[in-house]
Design a protein around this motif. Sequence first.
Motif, PDB file in Angstrom:
ATOM      1  N   SER A  14       8.919   8.674  -5.109  1.00  0.00           N
ATOM      2  CA  SER A  14       9.565   7.357  -5.032  1.00  0.00           C
ATOM      3  C   SER A  14       9.517   6.825  -3.608  1.00  0.00           C
ATOM      4  O   SER A  14       9.703   7.592  -2.650  1.00  0.00           O
ATOM      5  CB  SER A  14      11.022   7.452  -5.492  1.00  0.00           C
ATOM      6  OG  SER A  14      11.103   7.915  -6.828  1.00  0.00           O
ATOM      7  N   PRO A  15       9.296   5.529  -3.433  1.00  0.00           N
ATOM      8  CA  PRO A  15       9.310   4.953  -2.088  1.00  0.00           C
ATOM      9  C   PRO A  15      10.677   5.131  -1.440  1.00  0.00           C
ATOM     10  O   PRO A  15      11.708   5.028  -2.101  1.00  0.00           O
ATOM     11  CB  PRO A  15       9.013   3.468  -2.336  1.00  0.00           C
ATOM     12  CG  PRO A  15       8.351   3.417  -3.679  1.00  0.00           C
ATOM     13  CD  PRO A  15       8.970   4.534  -4.467  1.00  0.00           C
ATOM     14  N   ASP A  16      10.667   5.419  -0.158  1.00  0.00           N
ATOM     15  CA  ASP A  16      11.912   5.546   0.588  1.00  0.00           C
ATOM     16  C   ASP A  16      12.370   4.156   1.010  1.00  0.00           C
ATOM     17  O   ASP A  16      11.620   3.417   1.658  1.00  0.00           O
ATOM     18  CB  ASP A  16      11.703   6.431   1.820  1.00  0.00           C
ATOM     19  CG  ASP A  16      12.980   6.607   2.624  1.00  0.00           C
ATOM     20  OD1 ASP A  16      13.938   7.187   2.092  1.00  0.00           O
ATOM     21  OD2 ASP A  16      13.021   6.143   3.778  1.00  0.00           O
ATOM     22  N   ASP A  17      13.604   3.797   0.658  1.00  0.00           N
ATOM     23  CA  ASP A  17      14.103   2.447   0.932  1.00  0.00           C
ATOM     24  C   ASP A  17      14.073   2.117   2.417  1.00  0.00           C
ATOM     25  O   ASP A  17      13.781   0.974   2.807  1.00  0.00           O
ATOM     26  CB  ASP A  17      15.529   2.287   0.400  1.00  0.00           C
ATOM     27  CG  ASP A  17      15.580   2.280  -1.120  1.00  0.00           C
ATOM     28  OD1 ASP A  17      14.530   2.002  -1.735  1.00  0.00           O
ATOM     29  OD2 ASP A  17      16.656   2.552  -1.685  1.00  0.00           O
ATOM     30  N   VAL A  74      10.522   1.233   3.430  1.00  0.00           N
ATOM     31  CA  VAL A  74      10.177  -0.077   2.879  1.00  0.00           C
ATOM     32  C   VAL A  74      10.851  -1.196   3.665  1.00  0.00           C
ATOM     33  O   VAL A  74      10.214  -2.186   4.048  1.00  0.00           O
ATOM     34  CB  VAL A  74      10.575  -0.170   1.392  1.00  0.00           C
ATOM     35  CG1 VAL A  74      10.376  -1.595   0.868  1.00  0.00           C
ATOM     36  CG2 VAL A  74       9.761   0.811   0.565  1.00  0.00           C
ATOM     37  N   ALA A  98       2.248   9.971   1.341  1.00  0.00           N
ATOM     38  CA  ALA A  98       2.175   8.545   1.009  1.00  0.00           C
ATOM     39  C   ALA A  98       2.191   7.685   2.263  1.00  0.00           C
ATOM     40  O   ALA A  98       1.430   6.716   2.377  1.00  0.00           O
ATOM     41  CB  ALA A  98       3.334   8.167   0.087  1.00  0.00           C
ATOM     42  N   CYS A 154       2.869   5.988  -3.031  1.00  0.00           N
ATOM     43  CA  CYS A 154       3.955   6.772  -3.624  1.00  0.00           C
ATOM     44  C   CYS A 154       3.717   6.985  -5.114  1.00  0.00           C
ATOM     45  O   CYS A 154       3.923   8.085  -5.646  1.00  0.00           O
ATOM     46  CB  CYS A 154       5.299   6.069  -3.402  1.00  0.00           C
ATOM     47  SG  CYS A 154       5.914   6.159  -1.712  1.00  0.00           S
ATOM     48  N   LYS A 155       3.260   5.940  -5.785  1.00  0.00           N
ATOM     49  CA  LYS A 155       2.978   6.053  -7.218  1.00  0.00           C
ATOM     50  C   LYS A 155       1.821   7.014  -7.463  1.00  0.00           C
ATOM     51  O   LYS A 155       1.860   7.840  -8.377  1.00  0.00           O
ATOM     52  CB  LYS A 155       2.656   4.669  -7.785  1.00  0.00           C
ATOM     53  CG  LYS A 155       2.480   4.655  -9.297  1.00  0.00           C
ATOM     54  CD  LYS A 155       2.270   3.234  -9.811  1.00  0.00           C
ATOM     55  CE  LYS A 155       2.130   3.227 -11.330  1.00  0.00           C
ATOM     56  NZ  LYS A 155       1.950   1.850 -11.861  1.00  0.00           N
ATOM     57  N   ASN A 206       0.828  -1.211   0.000  1.00  0.00           N
ATOM     58  CA  ASN A 206       0.000   0.000   0.000  1.00  0.00           C
ATOM     59  C   ASN A 206       0.861   1.258   0.000  1.00  0.00           C
ATOM     60  O   ASN A 206       0.525   2.266  -0.631  1.00  0.00           O
ATOM     61  CB  ASN A 206      -0.939   0.003   1.214  1.00  0.00           C
ATOM     62  CG  ASN A 206      -2.107  -0.933   1.023  1.00  0.00           C
ATOM     63  OD1 ASN A 206      -2.349  -1.405  -0.077  1.00  0.00           O
ATOM     64  ND2 ASN A 206      -2.823  -1.213   2.093  1.00  0.00           N
ATOM     65  N   TYR A 207       1.973   1.234   0.719  1.00  0.00           N
ATOM     66  CA  TYR A 207       2.873   2.390   0.747  1.00  0.00           C
ATOM     67  C   TYR A 207       3.443   2.649  -0.641  1.00  0.00           C
ATOM     68  O   TYR A 207       3.477   3.790  -1.110  1.00  0.00           O
ATOM     69  CB  TYR A 207       3.993   2.157   1.758  1.00  0.00           C
ATOM     70  CG  TYR A 207       5.132   3.147   1.643  1.00  0.00           C
ATOM     71  CD1 TYR A 207       4.925   4.508   1.879  1.00  0.00           C
ATOM     72  CD2 TYR A 207       6.416   2.733   1.289  1.00  0.00           C
ATOM     73  CE1 TYR A 207       5.955   5.426   1.757  1.00  0.00           C
ATOM     74  CE2 TYR A 207       7.452   3.638   1.174  1.00  0.00           C
ATOM     75  CZ  TYR A 207       7.223   4.983   1.405  1.00  0.00           C
ATOM     76  OH  TYR A 207       8.247   5.893   1.285  1.00  0.00           O
ATOM     77  N   LYS A 208       3.867   1.610  -1.322  1.00  0.00           N
ATOM     78  CA  LYS A 208       4.410   1.769  -2.670  1.00  0.00           C
ATOM     79  C   LYS A 208       3.338   2.280  -3.635  1.00  0.00           C
ATOM     80  O   LYS A 208       3.608   3.108  -4.504  1.00  0.00           O
ATOM     81  CB  LYS A 208       4.987   0.441  -3.167  1.00  0.00           C
ATOM     82  CG  LYS A 208       6.255   0.006  -2.444  1.00  0.00           C
ATOM     83  CD  LYS A 208       6.783  -1.306  -2.994  1.00  0.00           C
ATOM     84  CE  LYS A 208       8.075  -1.703  -2.314  1.00  0.00           C
ATOM     85  NZ  LYS A 208       8.598  -2.994  -2.829  1.00  0.00           N
ATOM     86  N   LYS A 209       2.118   1.795  -3.489  1.00  0.00           N
ATOM     87  CA  LYS A 209       1.021   2.265  -4.331  1.00  0.00           C
ATOM     88  C   LYS A 209       0.752   3.741  -4.072  1.00  0.00           C
ATOM     89  O   LYS A 209       0.494   4.509  -5.000  1.00  0.00           O
ATOM     90  CB  LYS A 209      -0.235   1.446  -4.051  1.00  0.00           C
ATOM     91  CG  LYS A 209      -0.186   0.024  -4.586  1.00  0.00           C
ATOM     92  CD  LYS A 209      -1.469  -0.714  -4.264  1.00  0.00           C
ATOM     93  CE  LYS A 209      -1.421  -2.151  -4.799  1.00  0.00           C
ATOM     94  NZ  LYS A 209      -2.651  -2.895  -4.444  1.00  0.00           N
TER      95      LYS A 209
END
Length: 225
Positions: free
Chosen positions: A12-15, A18, A45, A6-7, A1-4
Amino acid sequence: NYKKACKLFGTSPDDRVVNHLLDEEAENKTSMFTASTIGPAGVRAICAAILGKHPDFKPMTPFTAYTSLHFMRVGMGADGANSVAELLRTGGEQSTIQALRLLDNRIDVRGCKALGASLGFGCNVTLKYLYISNDDTVGDDGCTALCRGLRTNGSLKKLHLEYCGIGAKGAKGIAGVIGYGRTEIESISLRGNQIGGEGLVTICKPLETNTKLTSLNLQDNCVSS
């Protein structure tokens, strides 16, 4: 859900975020800490993923593992603070966030106003600790805006506004919080501001009737002898 999320919000997702979410053996799984420059969209996000209410999320449920959020110099600005405020305001009784720390995030008066509104009477009953520090964009006007909501909050336990450029005018807002009859705040720190003697007198007046406050830190506030 976090990656979605961000999109959806164009970032960009923070490594680090994640990796922490994926690490089931992390020492402190209840605390989300980020010091990367993720900006307002990155903060949005994270907050959206925690709320879990977007129709693209699966499952479409709140993420309840975190009890504290720490944003350290992430560049959130006022827009990012608005996202945090929305999380606090709309999380409801399902919200697990008890502590929020914002360090040097340039949230400005608008961000303070949003946070204050989210913590007013009937909006949030879960947050116990609020720390905002090293942010001179708060100032008197930001402190006043924040306290406009906090003066009707009956659940917060600790309020720290340190090195935020608060003067005598902002001290009036703090006095309003201290004087609220249903306040549960036990600790306030205004360390590193400039309330001066005038602000000190203003804050001391409601202390005559307050029965909850046990700690008040006014160190380094231009109060002369």
